[in-house]
Design a protein around this motif. Structure first.
Motif, PDB file in Angstrom:
ATOM      1  N   MET A 147       0.845  -1.198   0.000  1.00 29.66           N
ATOM      2  CA  MET A 147       0.000   0.000   0.000  1.00 29.66           C
ATOM      3  C   MET A 147       0.879   1.246   0.000  1.00 29.66           C
ATOM      4  O   MET A 147       1.837   1.343   0.766  1.00 29.66           O
ATOM      5  N   LYS A 148       0.534   2.195  -0.880  1.00 32.64           N
ATOM      6  CA  LYS A 148       1.302   3.432  -0.956  1.00 32.64           C
ATOM      7  C   LYS A 148       1.017   4.305   0.257  1.00 32.64           C
ATOM      8  O   LYS A 148      -0.086   4.310   0.786  1.00 32.64           O
ATOM      9  N   ILE A 149       2.029   5.048   0.666  1.00 34.49           N
ATOM     10  CA  ILE A 149       1.883   5.948   1.808  1.00 34.49           C
ATOM     11  C   ILE A 149       2.184   7.369   1.351  1.00 34.49           C
ATOM     12  O   ILE A 149       2.796   7.567   0.299  1.00 34.49           O
ATOM     13  N   PRO A 150       1.778   8.385   2.129  1.00 34.32           N
ATOM     14  CA  PRO A 150       2.049   9.772   1.741  1.00 34.32           C
ATOM     15  C   PRO A 150       3.544  10.028   1.565  1.00 34.32           C
ATOM     16  O   PRO A 150       4.388   9.370   2.198  1.00 34.32           O
ATOM     17  N   THR A 151       3.865  11.026   0.739  1.00 35.61           N
ATOM     18  CA  THR A 151       5.256  11.337   0.415  1.00 35.61           C
ATOM     19  C   THR A 151       6.089  11.620   1.667  1.00 35.61           C
ATOM     20  O   THR A 151       7.209  11.113   1.814  1.00 35.61           O
ATOM     21  N   PHE A 152       5.550  12.452   2.599  1.00 29.93           N
ATOM     22  CA  PHE A 152       6.339  12.819   3.766  1.00 29.93           C
ATOM     23  C   PHE A 152       6.646  11.604   4.640  1.00 29.93           C
ATOM     24  O   PHE A 152       7.727  11.505   5.235  1.00 29.93           O
ATOM     25  N   GLU A 153       5.699  10.638   4.705  1.00 33.05           N
ATOM     26  CA  GLU A 153       5.935   9.434   5.496  1.00 33.05           C
ATOM     27  C   GLU A 153       7.009   8.564   4.838  1.00 33.05           C
ATOM     28  O   GLU A 153       7.879   8.006   5.514  1.00 33.05           O
ATOM     29  N   ARG A 154       6.937   8.448   3.524  1.00 32.87           N
ATOM     30  CA  ARG A 154       7.935   7.647   2.797  1.00 32.87           C
ATOM     31  C   ARG A 154       9.330   8.239   3.001  1.00 32.87           C
ATOM     32  O   ARG A 154      10.300   7.526   3.274  1.00 32.87           O
ATOM     33  N   ARG A 155       9.419   9.567   2.896  1.00 36.56           N
ATOM     34  CA  ARG A 155      10.729  10.209   3.057  1.00 36.56           C
ATOM     35  C   ARG A 155      11.249  10.073   4.484  1.00 36.56           C
ATOM     36  O   ARG A 155      12.451   9.885   4.699  1.00 36.56           O
ATOM     37  N   ASN A 156      10.350  10.156   5.468  1.00 35.02           N
ATOM     38  CA  ASN A 156      10.771   9.945   6.857  1.00 35.02           C
ATOM     39  C   ASN A 156      11.305   8.526   7.061  1.00 35.02           C
ATOM     40  O   ASN A 156      12.288   8.313   7.787  1.00 35.02           O
ATOM     41  N   GLU A 157      10.649   7.553   6.425  1.00 36.60           N
ATOM     42  CA  GLU A 157      11.109   6.167   6.556  1.00 36.60           C
ATOM     43  C   GLU A 157      12.456   5.971   5.874  1.00 36.60           C
ATOM     44  O   GLU A 157      13.310   5.221   6.361  1.00 36.60           O
ATOM     45  N   ILE A 158      12.664   6.641   4.758  1.00 35.83           N
ATOM     46  CA  ILE A 158      13.960   6.562   4.073  1.00 35.83           C
ATOM     47  C   ILE A 158      15.061   7.150   4.962  1.00 35.83           C
ATOM     48  O   ILE A 158      16.172   6.613   5.035  1.00 35.83           O
ATOM     49  N   ILE A 159      14.745   8.235   5.654  1.00 34.03           N
ATOM     50  CA  ILE A 159      15.714   8.818   6.585  1.00 34.03           C
ATOM     51  C   ILE A 159      16.079   7.824   7.677  1.00 34.03           C
ATOM     52  O   ILE A 159      17.255   7.665   8.030  1.00 34.03           O
ATOM     53  N   ARG A 160      15.060   7.132   8.224  1.00 28.92           N
ATOM     54  CA  ARG A 160      15.333   6.152   9.271  1.00 28.92           C
ATOM     55  C   ARG A 160      16.239   5.028   8.746  1.00 28.92           C
ATOM     56  O   ARG A 160      17.139   4.544   9.452  1.00 28.92           O
ATOM     57  N   MET A 161      16.013   4.605   7.504  1.00 24.50           N
ATOM     58  CA  MET A 161      16.875   3.581   6.908  1.00 24.50           C
ATOM     59  C   MET A 161      18.304   4.088   6.769  1.00 24.50           C
ATOM     60  O   MET A 161      19.271   3.358   7.037  1.00 24.50           O
ATOM     61  N   LEU A 162      18.445   5.337   6.339  1.00 24.11           N
ATOM     62  CA  LEU A 162      19.781   5.911   6.196  1.00 24.11           C
ATOM     63  C   LEU A 162      20.504   5.963   7.538  1.00 24.11           C
ATOM     64  O   LEU A 162      21.698   5.677   7.621  1.00 24.11           O
ATOM     65  N   LEU A 163      19.766   6.335   8.580  1.00 26.98           N
ATOM     66  CA  LEU A 163      20.367   6.412   9.908  1.00 26.98           C
ATOM     67  C   LEU A 163      20.809   5.038  10.406  1.00 26.98           C
ATOM     68  O   LEU A 163      21.843   4.901  11.058  1.00 26.98           O
ATOM     69  N   LEU A 164      20.014   4.010  10.095  1.00 30.11           N
ATOM     70  CA  LEU A 164      20.322   2.659  10.567  1.00 30.11           C
ATOM     71  C   LEU A 164      21.370   1.965   9.705  1.00 30.11           C
ATOM     72  O   LEU A 164      22.259   1.275  10.215  1.00 30.11           O
ATOM     73  N   GLN A 165      21.278   2.154   8.379  1.00 27.75           N
ATOM     74  CA  GLN A 165      22.100   1.380   7.462  1.00 27.75           C
ATOM     75  C   GLN A 165      23.225   2.183   6.818  1.00 27.75           C
ATOM     76  O   GLN A 165      24.208   1.609   6.351  1.00 27.75           O
TER      77      GLN A 165
END
Length: 266
Positions: A1-19
């Motif tokens: 399921m697609k999510i809003p742009t700001f949520e997707r970008r926040n999740e990408i930030i979390r991935m960057l911080l972790l990985q």
């Protein structure tokens, strides 16, 4: 399921911080969006200093990621001068908001030698420093955010919205090339916005380094605040750029003049 742009970008930030790195193709598959959409996401994150685009993806940029509290406690003398200067803006204020942030915390400590006030804060640092024998001190409810020793969430916002303050002092993650002061924390964003809405006057306390940094989220527009209070180490270039769009007051103004003259000679 697609999510809003700001949520997707926040999740990408979390991935960057972790990985430390994300792969564009995998992001497109995970979020069920096109590669062009992911490229726009990564370009946006690069533009605000969080990511650095590379072939096939992006890596974490260390420049503007939110720093831990001990690191942000650096430049203590400058923050103290800003806080001391900010006292002059209280005038006949009776009710004030204190936001989370290290420079605002310095102001909280100085208020113990000031006349009695009604002080509302979501900062655990400020709350612990304030003398309840001198002031009426109110701590908002909410969820504790350990990284900034602050309270966040709907309970916090509801408490803020029940108060009308004469003045608010805000912290910021940075202001570089943005339409207003910013924060890295999505959790703290709504509390900051609520303080702006509920205050007659709003001042941002920002040491000069913040003019070279920016956070992920814009908390308000420049026209919604009454000015920035900073230190005398602000560059002449930054002052000229921002004083056209927002009032700037400078603690240690003599330091600014000395630095400006030295720059002119060089």
């Amino acid at each position: 399921m697609k999510i809003p742009t700001f949520e997707r970008r926040n999740e990408i930030i979390r991935m960057l911080l972790l990985q430390g790195y994300v792969k564009a193709q995998l992001l497109a598959e995970q979020y069920q969006v096109s590669m062009e959409t992911i490229r726009k996401d990564l370009t946006y994150l690069q533009d605000i200093g969080i990511a650095r685009k590379e072939y096939g993806g992006a890596s974490l940029s260390q420049q503007d990621i939110e720093q831990s509290l001990p690191i942000r406690m650096e430049h203590g003398a400058r923050k103290q001068e800003i806080a001391r200067y900010a006292l002059g803006f209280l005038e006949d204020a009776k009710v004030i908001f204190l936001d989370a942030g290290t420079t605002v915390h310095e102001l909280a400590k100085l208020l113990n030698d000031y006349r009695p006030l009604d002080i509302v804060t979501n900062s655990l640092l400020a709350w612990e420093s304030l003398d309840a024998g001198c002031h009426n001190v109110f701590l908002t409810g909410g969820k504790k955010r350990e990284k900034n020793r602050s309270l966040t969430g709907s309970w916090c916002v509801q408490a803020i919205e029940s108060v009308h303050a004469d003045i608010c002092f805000l912290g910021t993650s940075g202001i570089l090339d943005r339409k207003g002061p910013t924060t890295h924390s999505y959790q703290e964003l709504e509390a900051k916005k609520a303080m702006v809405r509920q205050s007659e006057r709003v001042y941002v306390l920002a040491d000069s380094d913040k003019f070279q940094e920016s956070g992920f989220h814009t908390m308000c527009l420049w026209e919604e605040i009454d000015g920035i209070i900073t230190d005398g180490f602000l560059s002449a270039k930054a002052y000229k750029q921002y004083e056209k769009i927002v009032p700037i007051w400078m603690a240690q103004e003599e330091e600014y003049e000395k630095n400006r003259q030295n720059s002119a000679v060089l």
